[in-house]
Enzyme design. Structure first.
Site, mmCIF file in Angstrom:
data_model
loop_
_atom_site.group_PDB
_atom_site.id
_atom_site.type_symbol
_atom_site.label_atom_id
_atom_site.label_comp_id
_atom_site.label_asym_id
_atom_site.label_seq_id
_atom_site.Cartn_x
_atom_site.Cartn_y
_atom_site.Cartn_z
ATOM 1 C CE LYS A 105 -4.994 0.699 -0.200
ATOM 2 N NZ LYS A 105 -5.828 -0.428 -0.599
ATOM 3 N N GLY A 219 -17.998 6.875 -2.094
ATOM 4 C CA GLY A 219 -16.730 7.819 -3.424
ATOM 5 C C GLY A 219 -16.870 6.958 -3.846
ATOM 6 C CG ASN A 220 -14.077 3.547 -6.715
ATOM 7 O OD1 ASN A 220 -15.060 2.666 -6.612
ATOM 8 N ND2 ASN A 220 -12.780 3.250 -7.677
ATOM 9 N N GLY A 222 -18.447 3.694 -2.169
ATOM 10 C CA GLY A 222 -19.844 4.201 -1.508
ATOM 11 C C GLY A 222 -21.212 3.832 -2.795
HETATM 12 P P1 NAD Z 1 -13.103 7.588 -2.261
HETATM 13 O O1 NAD Z 1 -11.847 9.405 -2.147
HETATM 14 O O2 NAD Z 1 -13.335 7.945 -3.495
HETATM 15 O O3 NAD Z 1 -14.320 7.956 -1.694
HETATM 16 C C1 NAD Z 1 -14.179 7.640 -0.081
HETATM 17 C C2 NAD Z 1 -16.149 8.700 0.356
HETATM 18 O O4 NAD Z 1 -15.996 8.413 1.856
HETATM 19 C C3 NAD Z 1 -16.243 9.876 -0.134
HETATM 20 O O5 NAD Z 1 -17.282 9.899 -0.447
HETATM 21 C C4 NAD Z 1 -15.839 10.656 1.259
HETATM 22 O O6 NAD Z 1 -16.452 11.850 1.451
HETATM 23 C C5 NAD Z 1 -16.234 9.932 2.315
HETATM 24 N N1 NAD Z 1 -15.871 9.996 3.555
HETATM 25 C C6 NAD Z 1 -14.703 10.805 3.911
HETATM 26 N N2 NAD Z 1 -14.856 10.230 5.018
HETATM 27 C C7 NAD Z 1 -15.733 10.047 5.993
HETATM 28 C C8 NAD Z 1 -16.440 10.515 6.823
HETATM 29 N N3 NAD Z 1 -15.934 9.919 8.134
HETATM 30 N N4 NAD Z 1 -17.590 9.525 7.456
HETATM 31 C C9 NAD Z 1 -18.230 9.829 6.779
HETATM 32 N N5 NAD Z 1 -17.582 9.920 4.586
HETATM 33 C C10 NAD Z 1 -16.355 10.033 4.972
HETATM 34 O O7 NAD Z 1 -12.367 6.125 -1.892
HETATM 35 P P2 NAD Z 1 -13.182 4.702 -2.082
HETATM 36 O O8 NAD Z 1 -12.230 4.221 -3.008
HETATM 37 O O9 NAD Z 1 -14.453 4.804 -2.227
HETATM 38 O O10 NAD Z 1 -12.694 4.146 -0.949
HETATM 39 C C11 NAD Z 1 -13.476 3.865 0.826
HETATM 40 C C12 NAD Z 1 -13.056 3.178 0.870
HETATM 41 O O11 NAD Z 1 -13.141 1.640 0.522
HETATM 42 C C13 NAD Z 1 -11.628 3.153 1.781
HETATM 43 O O12 NAD Z 1 -11.164 2.191 3.527
HETATM 44 C C14 NAD Z 1 -10.602 1.233 0.322
HETATM 45 O O13 NAD Z 1 -9.311 1.814 1.394
HETATM 46 C C15 NAD Z 1 -11.487 1.056 0.967
HETATM 47 N N6 NAD Z 1 -11.270 0.064 -0.348
HETATM 48 C C16 NAD Z 1 -11.367 0.922 -1.847
HETATM 49 C C17 NAD Z 1 -10.970 -0.020 -2.881
HETATM 50 C C18 NAD Z 1 -10.926 0.374 -4.625
HETATM 51 O O14 NAD Z 1 -10.819 -0.164 -5.251
HETATM 52 N N7 NAD Z 1 -11.151 1.824 -4.116
HETATM 53 C C19 NAD Z 1 -10.951 -1.536 -2.872
HETATM 54 C C20 NAD Z 1 -10.897 -1.721 -1.360
HETATM 55 C C21 NAD Z 1 -11.408 -0.762 -0.316
#
Ligand code: NAD
Length: 415
Positions: A105, A219-220, A222
């Site tokens: 990471k 985000g992505n 959610g």
């Molecule tokens: P992202 O940056 O696209 O979205 C993150 C979202 O979380 C945003 O909408 C932001 O406003 C929101 N957020 C931040 N702090 C917050 C809080 N305190 N309360 C509520 N919402 C909050 O990130 P992502 O890629 O969607 O990743 C989200 C999670 O999923 C992370 O834990 C990441 O490690 C995990 N993840 C992502 C992927 C991927 O392919 N992108 C894969 C596996 C796991």
């Protein structure tokens, strides 16, 4: 309140797993230690003409099973311990799904929301200049994570290609389709999550058609979780939130319109026809399924007693702290653990690598077919172990994953 440290949480899971698998202390010690860490700084010329220096990390946690793989985060609160914890989770995730990969990471301490497009590009390219000697399609392959996406991945791939003097799509995954990206990578984490949750819901006796869902984080992961939940599983998404707060409509939110609203206003808040709620209120809603899809450590000992969902599906990495897990378990809430639930992104990233290395391109139906089979069969392996050993799903997932890593370490003569 003491700071909750993701790496300590993950090491706690390893302690439990070492006990469950009766691992020797020397082996446990290896599993609790990152193999390589790279701390560096990135000087970036800002639009004002001044140079600003950003702190950055890359942790290659364990490569017993193959080249390391894992995302890059841009976040103002990034710490080396969060990156260590996330790198370890990647190692277990890849091993659980029998991918021929280890875990890594990376991250940059920055607030991408206040950077211009040009500053973001120079920062992304600067990251690759820093790590170019330690990454590569056969050594360590980054991917997107929080606040990074296909555009950043394309810049990073391009920078690496310039440095090595040849176009190297396979160095990074999560790229746009035009530069070696895979079909289905954009929503793979959420899609894979729903394939797992569908099985877990059935085992828990919950009918997903019309089941109520709250999603923390838009985000992505959610956003796709909310859209695909309706489309794939027929659930009713009643609440979602982002870093600024959340919205609730008990009759169900129109997620596509909510996406447009967020695009226009910068937040899900004040969505017409919905009530504004706080993130804490969202976690406490009386729903069938709660999906934390934001950041780590969001369900803690303080708010866990208020959680009323029947299933907590960890679409985010490390959202439930160890203390919170004990509370949820006591309440009979099923936790579908991160290394199982959100592995769809890692799995399709692996498919992207395979396509890049073989100069191939699979269609969306092919990617989806493979992903569904992989997620469903791995869920059943985990569930079966959990039933047989009277383990939680997390314990079962860890025993399978860690056993796979240890077997590779033994085969290679490391232990
Ligand atoms: P992202 O940056 O696209 O979205 C993150 C979202 O979380 C945003 O909408 C932001 O406003 C929101 N957020 C931040 N702090 C917050 C809080 N305190 N309360 C509520 N919402 C909050 O990130 P992502 O890629 O969607 O990743 C989200 C999670 O999923 C992370 O834990 C990441 O490690 C995990 N993840 C992502 C992927 C991927 O392919 N992108 C894969 C596996 C796991």
């Amino acid at each position: 309140m003491t700071e909750i440290n993701l790496f300590e949480t993950v090491k706690g899971h390893i302690c439990q797993c070492a006990y469950d698998l009766r691992l020797a202390p020397d082996v446990e010690a290896i599993l609790k230690t990152p193999m390589r860490e790279f701390n560096f700084s990135i000087p970036v010329r800002m639009d004002t003409g001044r140079i600003r220096t950003f702190q950055a990390f890359r942790v290659q946690y364990n490569d017993a099973r193959g080249p390391t793989k894992g995302g890059i985060r841009f976040h103002p609160d990034e710490t080396i311990d969060t990156i260590r914890g996330l790198a370890a989770l990647m190692a277990w995730k890849c091993a659980l799904f029998s991918l021929p990969l280890g875990g890594a990471k990376g991250g940059i301490v920055c607030n991408p929301k206040v950077l211009s497009e040009g500053e973001l590009e120079r920062l992304s390219r600067g990251y690759i200049m820093g790590v170019s000697r330690i990454i590569g399609p056969h050594t360590d392959i980054p991917a997107p994570d929080v606040y990074t996406g296909p555009k950043v991945m394309a810049w990073m791939m391009d920078e690496y290609s310039r440095i090595v003097g040849r176009t190297t799509f396979g160095v990074i995954t999560g790229k746009p389709l035009s530069v070696g990206g895979s079909e289905g990578r954009d929503d793979a984490t959420a899609r894979g999550g729903w394939y797992v949750v569908a099985e877990a819901a059935e085992d828990a006796g919950i009918d997903l058609r019309g089941a109520t869902v709250a999603v923390q984080g838009f985000g992505n992961v959610g956003t796709h979780a909310a859209v695909l939940g309706q489309y794939l599983a027929g659930v009713r998404v009643v609440a979602v939130s982002d870093s600024k707060g959340g919205v609730l409509n008990r009759n169900g939110l129109e997620v596509r319109r909510l996406e447009e609203h967020k695009e226009r206003t910068g937040s899900v808040r004040d969505f017409p026809g919905a009530e504004n709620i706080t993130n804490e209120e969202l976690l406490a809603l009386d729903v069938d399924i709660l999906i934390p899809a934001a950041l780590e450590n969001t369900i803690t000992a303080e708010n866990a007693p208020q959680v009323r969902a029947k299933i907590v599906a960890e679409f985010a990495n490390g959202p439930v702290t160890t203390d919170a897990e004990a509370v949820l378990k006591e309440k009979g809430i099923v936790i579908v653990p991160d290394i199982l639930c959100n592995a769809g992104g890692a799995v399709v990233s692996y498919y992207e690598m395979v396509q890049n290395l073989s100069m191939d391109h699979w269609n969306a139906a092919e990617v989806d077919r493979r992903l569904k089979t992989m997620m469903t069969s791995t869920y059943h392996a985990v569930h079966e172990t959990a039933q047989k050993k009277n383990f939680t799903l997390r314990q079962a997932a860890y025993t399978i994953a860690v056993r796979n890593v240890v077997e590779a370490m033994v085969a290679r003569g490391w232990v």
